[in-house]
Scaffold this active site. Sequence first.
Site, PDB file in Angstrom:
ATOM      1  CG  ASN A   1     -46.855  97.016 -27.225  1.00  0.00           C
ATOM      2  OD1 ASN A   1     -47.551  96.082 -27.604  1.00  0.00           O
ATOM      3  ND2 ASN A   1     -47.304  97.923 -26.365  1.00  0.00           N
TER       4      ASN A   1
ATOM      5  CE  LYS B   1     -45.739  95.380 -23.570  1.00  0.00           C
ATOM      6  NZ  LYS B   1     -47.130  94.920 -23.773  1.00  0.00           N
TER       7      LYS B   1
ATOM      8  CG  ASP C   1     -53.131  93.247 -28.536  1.00  0.00           C
ATOM      9  OD1 ASP C   1     -53.836  94.125 -29.065  1.00  0.00           O
ATOM     10  OD2 ASP C   1     -52.402  93.502 -27.560  1.00  0.00           O
TER      11      ASP C   1
ATOM     12  CB  THR D   1     -48.850  96.710 -19.410  1.00  0.00           C
ATOM     13  OG1 THR D   1     -49.764  97.639 -20.006  1.00  0.00           O
ATOM     14  CG2 THR D   1     -48.321  97.315 -18.117  1.00  0.00           C
ATOM     15  N   GLY D   2     -47.704  98.294 -21.834  1.00  0.00           N
ATOM     16  CA  GLY D   2     -47.296  99.625 -22.249  1.00  0.00           C
ATOM     17  C   GLY D   2     -47.795 100.701 -21.305  1.00  0.00           C
TER      18      GLY D   2
ATOM     19  CG  ASP E   1     -50.631  93.538 -24.019  1.00  0.00           C
ATOM     20  OD1 ASP E   1     -50.173  94.629 -23.628  1.00  0.00           O
ATOM     21  OD2 ASP E   1     -51.572  93.446 -24.836  1.00  0.00           O
ATOM     22  CG  MET E   2     -52.079  94.846 -18.491  1.00  0.00           C
ATOM     23  SD  MET E   2     -51.855  96.143 -17.257  1.00  0.00           S
ATOM     24  CE  MET E   2     -53.554  96.410 -16.730  1.00  0.00           C
ATOM     25  CG  ASP E   3     -54.896  98.527 -22.574  1.00  0.00           C
ATOM     26  OD1 ASP E   3     -56.032  98.818 -22.208  1.00  0.00           O
ATOM     27  OD2 ASP E   3     -53.862  98.918 -21.989  1.00  0.00           O
TER      28      ASP E   3
END
Length: 252
Positions: free
Chosen positions: A204, A178, A201, A50-51, A16-18
């Site tokens: 999602n 995902k 985190d 990622t979203g 995941d990114m953010d």
Amino acid sequence: MDNQAIHPDIRLIALDMDGTLLTNQQEVSKENKEAISRAKEMGIHIVLTTGRNFTTAHPYAEELKLDSYMVTVNGGEIWDPSCELIERNFLQIDDVQRMWELAKQYKTYFWAITPEHIYREGFPNEMDISEHKWLKFGFDVKDDVIRHTLLEELTNRKLQVTNSSPTNLEVNPYGVSKARGLEKVCSRIGITMENVMAMGDSLNDSSMITKAGVGVAMGNAQEKVKEMANWVTATNEDHGVAKAIQHWVFNK
């Protein structure tokens, strides 16, 4: 939960990114970069999952010199290592129209993503929603009662509803996640989800964390996500990605 009985053959790391890979300043720390680079040298696929849409995610893939697949928009899109689109999943127009009506009714902040654009807070007055194709719709709602009301209606409409923060709702077509995107990537590579370490985190990320051979929650993750994970690493501000790679890949 640190499950030392797990001895996975990790061949893909899904990030995941953010709130995970990125610091709160939207940067990749030196420690994370070094760990990712070393894992990549070992032949491990690094997949940004990622979203975000492709346009806002891909610059980080370039910064990290990644040459693998990408799963974007919460699994709504899958991209191959040459940045060619493999799959794209759209919301129904009537669902987007209803969500726009709900955003106006409850005066909530929203965003909506097409393949070409991200709309925030409002649509141009002259725009016809039905003339566009929609990948994702999101609400940010501070009021718990309103957020629960929205969640109930969206779930009843058979939509896939998750979040990327405790106050928001992220809406994709039913069945899009995902984990589903990663499963398709694994199939193309010739591995299974047992060979995946997934880090995130928020809700999602929950599908990939629970289906991966090793599911890692960030130290800053929502409590529900921590409960689902095999292991909890440090926060995104304290190089949690690097520490998880060190623990599960380099030190096994």
